[in-house]
Design a protein around this motif. Structure first.
Motif, PDB file in Angstrom:
ATOM      1  N   SER A 296       5.291  11.745  -5.567  1.00  0.00           N
ATOM      2  CA  SER A 296       4.764  11.748  -7.035  1.00  0.00           C
ATOM      3  C   SER A 296       4.882  10.314  -7.759  1.00  0.00           C
ATOM      4  O   SER A 296       4.400   9.708  -8.616  1.00  0.00           O
ATOM      5  CB  SER A 296       5.481  12.797  -7.924  1.00  0.00           C
ATOM      6  OG  SER A 296       5.119  12.980  -9.183  1.00  0.00           O
ATOM      7  N   ALA A 297       6.277   9.946  -7.533  1.00  0.00           N
ATOM      8  CA  ALA A 297       6.613   8.458  -8.073  1.00  0.00           C
ATOM      9  C   ALA A 297       5.869   7.376  -7.484  1.00  0.00           C
ATOM     10  O   ALA A 297       5.593   6.499  -8.034  1.00  0.00           O
ATOM     11  CB  ALA A 297       8.132   8.292  -7.628  1.00  0.00           C
ATOM     12  N   LEU A 298       5.356   7.394  -6.120  1.00  0.00           N
ATOM     13  CA  LEU A 298       4.516   6.578  -5.525  1.00  0.00           C
ATOM     14  C   LEU A 298       3.156   6.393  -6.342  1.00  0.00           C
ATOM     15  O   LEU A 298       2.561   5.313  -6.510  1.00  0.00           O
ATOM     16  CB  LEU A 298       4.262   6.548  -4.160  1.00  0.00           C
ATOM     17  CG  LEU A 298       5.481   6.640  -3.335  1.00  0.00           C
ATOM     18  CD1 LEU A 298       5.199   6.720  -1.729  1.00  0.00           C
ATOM     19  CD2 LEU A 298       5.900   5.189  -3.333  1.00  0.00           C
ATOM     20  N   VAL A 299       2.638   7.805  -6.426  1.00  0.00           N
ATOM     21  CA  VAL A 299       1.516   7.681  -7.341  1.00  0.00           C
ATOM     22  C   VAL A 299       1.357   7.207  -8.713  1.00  0.00           C
ATOM     23  O   VAL A 299       0.550   6.340  -9.207  1.00  0.00           O
ATOM     24  CB  VAL A 299       0.881   8.950  -7.554  1.00  0.00           C
ATOM     25  CG1 VAL A 299      -0.662   9.488  -8.509  1.00  0.00           C
ATOM     26  CG2 VAL A 299       0.607   9.792  -6.049  1.00  0.00           C
ATOM     27  N   ASP A 300       2.564   7.337  -9.383  1.00  0.00           N
ATOM     28  CA  ASP A 300       2.611   6.794 -10.842  1.00  0.00           C
ATOM     29  C   ASP A 300       2.896   5.371 -10.376  1.00  0.00           C
ATOM     30  O   ASP A 300       2.303   4.442 -11.514  1.00  0.00           O
ATOM     31  CB  ASP A 300       3.988   7.414 -11.189  1.00  0.00           C
ATOM     32  CG  ASP A 300       4.012   8.975 -11.640  1.00  0.00           C
ATOM     33  OD1 ASP A 300       2.939   9.256 -11.936  1.00  0.00           O
ATOM     34  OD2 ASP A 300       5.170   9.394 -11.904  1.00  0.00           O
ATOM     35  N   ALA A 301       3.424   4.798  -9.680  1.00  0.00           N
ATOM     36  CA  ALA A 301       3.671   3.421  -9.526  1.00  0.00           C
ATOM     37  C   ALA A 301       2.319   2.803  -9.046  1.00  0.00           C
ATOM     38  O   ALA A 301       2.096   1.525  -9.410  1.00  0.00           O
ATOM     39  CB  ALA A 301       4.836   2.966  -8.302  1.00  0.00           C
ATOM     40  N   LEU A 302       1.614   3.395  -8.252  1.00  0.00           N
ATOM     41  CA  LEU A 302       0.171   2.890  -7.702  1.00  0.00           C
ATOM     42  C   LEU A 302      -0.771   2.841  -9.122  1.00  0.00           C
ATOM     43  O   LEU A 302      -1.385   1.818  -9.359  1.00  0.00           O
ATOM     44  CB  LEU A 302      -0.235   3.768  -6.785  1.00  0.00           C
ATOM     45  CG  LEU A 302      -1.855   3.618  -6.338  1.00  0.00           C
ATOM     46  CD1 LEU A 302      -1.782   2.243  -5.655  1.00  0.00           C
ATOM     47  CD2 LEU A 302      -2.441   4.636  -5.567  1.00  0.00           C
ATOM     48  N   VAL A 303      -0.797   3.754  -9.911  1.00  0.00           N
ATOM     49  CA  VAL A 303      -1.397   3.788 -11.251  1.00  0.00           C
ATOM     50  C   VAL A 303      -1.152   2.619 -12.262  1.00  0.00           C
ATOM     51  O   VAL A 303      -1.908   2.166 -12.873  1.00  0.00           O
ATOM     52  CB  VAL A 303      -1.484   4.983 -11.755  1.00  0.00           C
ATOM     53  CG1 VAL A 303      -2.115   5.238 -13.087  1.00  0.00           C
ATOM     54  CG2 VAL A 303      -2.009   6.076 -10.894  1.00  0.00           C
ATOM     55  N   SER A 304       0.110   2.317 -12.053  1.00  0.00           N
ATOM     56  CA  SER A 304       0.815   1.492 -12.742  1.00  0.00           C
ATOM     57  C   SER A 304       0.373  -0.004 -12.213  1.00  0.00           C
ATOM     58  O   SER A 304       1.094  -1.141 -13.013  1.00  0.00           O
ATOM     59  CB  SER A 304       2.235   1.558 -13.102  1.00  0.00           C
ATOM     60  OG  SER A 304       2.553   2.710 -13.862  1.00  0.00           O
ATOM     61  N   GLY A 305      -0.034  -0.185 -11.076  1.00  0.00           N
ATOM     62  CA  GLY A 305      -0.210  -1.455 -10.355  1.00  0.00           C
ATOM     63  C   GLY A 305       0.959  -2.134  -9.616  1.00  0.00           C
ATOM     64  O   GLY A 305       0.869  -3.453  -9.489  1.00  0.00           O
ATOM     65  N   ASP A 306       1.809  -1.461  -9.463  1.00  0.00           N
ATOM     66  CA  ASP A 306       3.011  -1.691  -8.786  1.00  0.00           C
ATOM     67  C   ASP A 306       2.646  -2.426  -7.425  1.00  0.00           C
ATOM     68  O   ASP A 306       1.997  -2.049  -6.312  1.00  0.00           O
ATOM     69  CB  ASP A 306       4.034  -0.751  -8.306  1.00  0.00           C
ATOM     70  CG  ASP A 306       5.255  -1.368  -7.689  1.00  0.00           C
ATOM     71  OD1 ASP A 306       6.177  -1.826  -8.259  1.00  0.00           O
ATOM     72  OD2 ASP A 306       5.350  -1.310  -6.386  1.00  0.00           O
ATOM     73  N   PRO A 307       2.634  -3.699  -7.281  1.00  0.00           N
ATOM     74  CA  PRO A 307       2.155  -4.543  -6.135  1.00  0.00           C
ATOM     75  C   PRO A 307       2.784  -3.823  -4.593  1.00  0.00           C
ATOM     76  O   PRO A 307       2.106  -3.832  -3.716  1.00  0.00           O
ATOM     77  CB  PRO A 307       2.703  -5.797  -6.361  1.00  0.00           C
ATOM     78  CG  PRO A 307       3.025  -6.083  -7.764  1.00  0.00           C
ATOM     79  CD  PRO A 307       3.542  -4.673  -8.205  1.00  0.00           C
ATOM     80  N   LEU A 308       4.205  -3.663  -4.605  1.00  0.00           N
ATOM     81  CA  LEU A 308       4.489  -3.107  -3.190  1.00  0.00           C
ATOM     82  C   LEU A 308       3.903  -1.874  -2.901  1.00  0.00           C
ATOM     83  O   LEU A 308       3.513  -1.479  -1.751  1.00  0.00           O
ATOM     84  CB  LEU A 308       5.980  -3.001  -3.470  1.00  0.00           C
ATOM     85  CG  LEU A 308       6.661  -2.111  -2.307  1.00  0.00           C
ATOM     86  CD1 LEU A 308       6.348  -3.013  -0.862  1.00  0.00           C
ATOM     87  CD2 LEU A 308       8.283  -1.814  -2.504  1.00  0.00           C
ATOM     88  N   VAL A 309       3.897  -0.983  -3.794  1.00  0.00           N
ATOM     89  CA  VAL A 309       3.286   0.347  -3.683  1.00  0.00           C
ATOM     90  C   VAL A 309       1.727   0.329  -3.413  1.00  0.00           C
ATOM     91  O   VAL A 309       1.287   0.847  -2.698  1.00  0.00           O
ATOM     92  CB  VAL A 309       3.593   1.241  -4.967  1.00  0.00           C
ATOM     93  CG1 VAL A 309       2.764   2.598  -4.645  1.00  0.00           C
ATOM     94  CG2 VAL A 309       5.136   1.430  -4.987  1.00  0.00           C
ATOM     95  N   THR A 310       0.927  -0.478  -3.864  1.00  0.00           N
ATOM     96  CA  THR A 310      -0.520  -0.762  -3.838  1.00  0.00           C
ATOM     97  C   THR A 310      -0.741  -1.335  -2.497  1.00  0.00           C
ATOM     98  O   THR A 310      -1.542  -0.864  -1.943  1.00  0.00           O
ATOM     99  CB  THR A 310      -1.007  -1.893  -4.796  1.00  0.00           C
ATOM    100  OG1 THR A 310      -0.571  -1.388  -6.235  1.00  0.00           O
ATOM    101  CG2 THR A 310      -2.251  -2.170  -4.660  1.00  0.00           C
TER     102      THR A 310
END
Length: 396
Positions: A296-310
Motif C-alpha cells: 500500500s505504501a509503495l503504491v502511494d509512493a508510485l502515484v506520487s512519482g517517487d524515483p526509487l519506487v518508480t
C-alpha cells in the motif's frame, strides 16, 4: 446444482439470447435446427415462464416487424465471491450480470475461513433484504478462490501467503451452502476472472485468450475455442514458477530458483524496495522502518512519482513482460488480459509490461495480440464466479 455438459434445448436458446442481447425468432432459427413452429412454441413457453421478455420490434424484411426477445434480468439472481490474498469481495448480480450490491474485505491476519464465511453470510442477507429478494430466487453462489483447489469436492487445499492461519483443506462450498442454503460452485480465481472478462468482451467473439493476474503471486488462465483450458490438476499459480533467470533468487526460499514470481510479485517488490532503503537509497519512504514498508505504501509512493519506487515498479513490469512473451509464444492468444494489484497500481506498469512482451513475441508485429486490462478489472473474479453459476443452471 447439477452441471449439465449438454444443456436442454431451452437452456441453449436462453444462452443464445443472453449472448446476443436481443434476438428474433429468425436469428435463433439460424443457429438451431428445429422447425419454425417448434421455435415459436418454445419462445412462447419461455415468455410465459418469465425466462425471457419481449423487448421491442426488429427491422422488417418485407413483412411484419419481428418480435425481439431478451432474457429477463430479474428472473433469478446469483452471488459471486472472490477469495484472494489481499482482498476478498462478494457481489450480487441479476441475470444480465448487473452488479446490484458489492462489498470488499481486507484479508488481514484475523480473516480466517470461519470469519470470512460469517461475513459472507451476513452481507448476503443484507444484500437480499435491500433488494427485496428471497433466497429462493438465488440460483447459487460461485466462488473464485486462490488455489490449489479440489474443485469437485469444493475444497481450498493449501494456498500460500494468506495472512491468517487455517486456510488449509477448507471445505468452502460446504460451509457456504450450510450458511446460505443455496448451491455453491468453486473454481480458481484466474479461471473465473477469465470467464468474467470473456463475457464482458463478448462482442469481440474471442476464441483464444490468456489471463494473467499479478499480485502476491502470478496466476494465469487460458482459453481456447471459447472454453477454459483445464489440466490434470489445478495449477493456476504454476506460471509463477516459470524460470526466467538461471541461478536467480527464490521467493521466500520456496519454489524454483530464478522463477518469475521471484521478480514479479508483491512480496518480491516489497523486499527489493526494503533492501534499497536499507543500503541508504533515498525515497519518500526513507523515514519509515524498511521492514514496515508494504505494498500500500509503495503504491502511494508510485502515484506520487517517487524515483526509487518508480524504478522498482518499472523493473517488475519488465520482468512481467518477459514472462508474458514466453506464455504468448506458447499459447498464441488473440487477447491478453492483465489483472491483479500490480496491474492496477499504475497504468505505467501495464504499459511497460506490454512493451516488453511485444518486443519478445515471435513474429511480432505480424502476430499482434490485443493487450487489455479488461473491462471488469477488480470485479472480474466475483463476476466470473456468478457467471459460472449461470452457466451451470439448467434453465428451470
Amino acid at each position: 446444482m447439477v452441471v449439465h455438459s449438454n444443456p436442454p434445448l431451452k437452456k441453449q436458446v436462453y444462452d443464445r439470447i443472453s449472448y446476443l442481447g436481443t434476438a428474433s425468432k429468425v436469428d435463433l432459427m439460424h443457429y438451431f435446427s428445429i422447425t419454425s413452429s417448434s421455435m415459436t412454441r418454445l419462445l412462447e413457453e419461455m415468455t410465459s415462464q418469465g425466462l425471457i421478455v419481449v423487448s421491442g420490434l426488429g427491422s422488417s424484411t418485407g413483412g411484419r416487424k419481428p418480435l425481439l426477445f431478451q432474457t429477463n434480468p430479474t428472473y433469478r439472481y446469483m452471488l459471486g465471491l472472490d477469495i484472494s490474498r489481499i482482498h476478498s469481495a462478494l457481489g450480487l448480480y441479476d441475470m444480465h450480470l448487473n452488479t446490484l450490491s458489492l462489498t470488499r474485505w481486507n484479508m488481514d491476519n484475523q480473516m480466517t475461513p470461519e470469519r470470512l464465511v460469517d461475513l459472507v453470510a451476513s452481507e448476503a442477507g443484507k444484500f437480499l433484504a435491500a433488494q427485496g429478494i428471497s433466497a429462493d430466487d438465488v440460483l447459487g453462489i460461485g466462488i473464485g478462490a486462490v488455489g490449489p483447489l479440489d474443485q469437485s469436492k469444493g475444497l481450498i487445499l493449501e494456498p500460500e501467503f494468506f495472512s491468517a492461519p487455517s486456510w488449509i483443506n477448507v471445505p468452502i462450498c460446504e460451509l457456504l451452502e450450510t450458511r446460505l442454503g443455496i448451491p455453491a460452485l468453486l473454481d480458481n480465481g484466474a479461471n473465473t476472472a477469465l470467464i468474467g472478462e470473456h463475457w464482458a468482451l463478448r462482442a469481440h467473439n474471442i476464441q483464444h485468450a490468456l489471463y494473467v493476474h499479478a499480485g502476491v503471486n502470478i496466476r494465469s488462465a487460458a482459453m481456447s475455442g471459447g472454453q477454459v483450458l483445464r489440466g490434470a490438476v489445478d495449477t493456476e499459480g504454476a506460471v509463477g514458477q516459470m524460470i526466467i533467470q538461471a541461478n536467480g533468487p527464490r521467493l521466500r526460499d520456496k519454489g524454483n530458483y530464478g522463477a518469475l514470481e521471484a521478480f514479479v510479485s508483491v512480496p518480491a517488490l516489497e523486499e527489493r524496495v526494503r533492501t534499497q532503503l536499507k543500503i541508504g537509497r533515498y525515497s519518500m519512504l526513507s523515514g519509515m522502518p524498511p521492514d514496515h514498508v508494504n505494498f500500500s505504501a509503495l503504491v502511494d509512493a508510485l502515484v506520487s512519482g517517487d524515483p526509487l519506487v518508480t524504478e522498482q515498479f518499472t523493473e517488475t513490469a519488465a520482468y512481467l513482460g518477459i514472462g508474458l512473451a514466453n506464455l504468448i509464444n506458447a499459447l498464441h492468444p488473440e487477447y491478453v488480459i492483465l489483472g491483479g494489484p500490480l496491474m492496477t497500481a499504475h497504468r505505467m506498469v501495464f504499459d511497460n509490461a506490454v512493451e516488453i512482451a511485444k518486443k519478445n513475441t515471435y513474429h511480432y508485429p505480424e502476430y499482434n495480440p490485443v493487450f487489455t486490462p479488461g473491462i471488469l478489472t477488480d470485479e472480474a473474479v466475483a463476476t466470473g464466479a456468478a457467471i459460472m453459476v449461470l452457466q451451470a443452471w439448467d434453465g428451470e
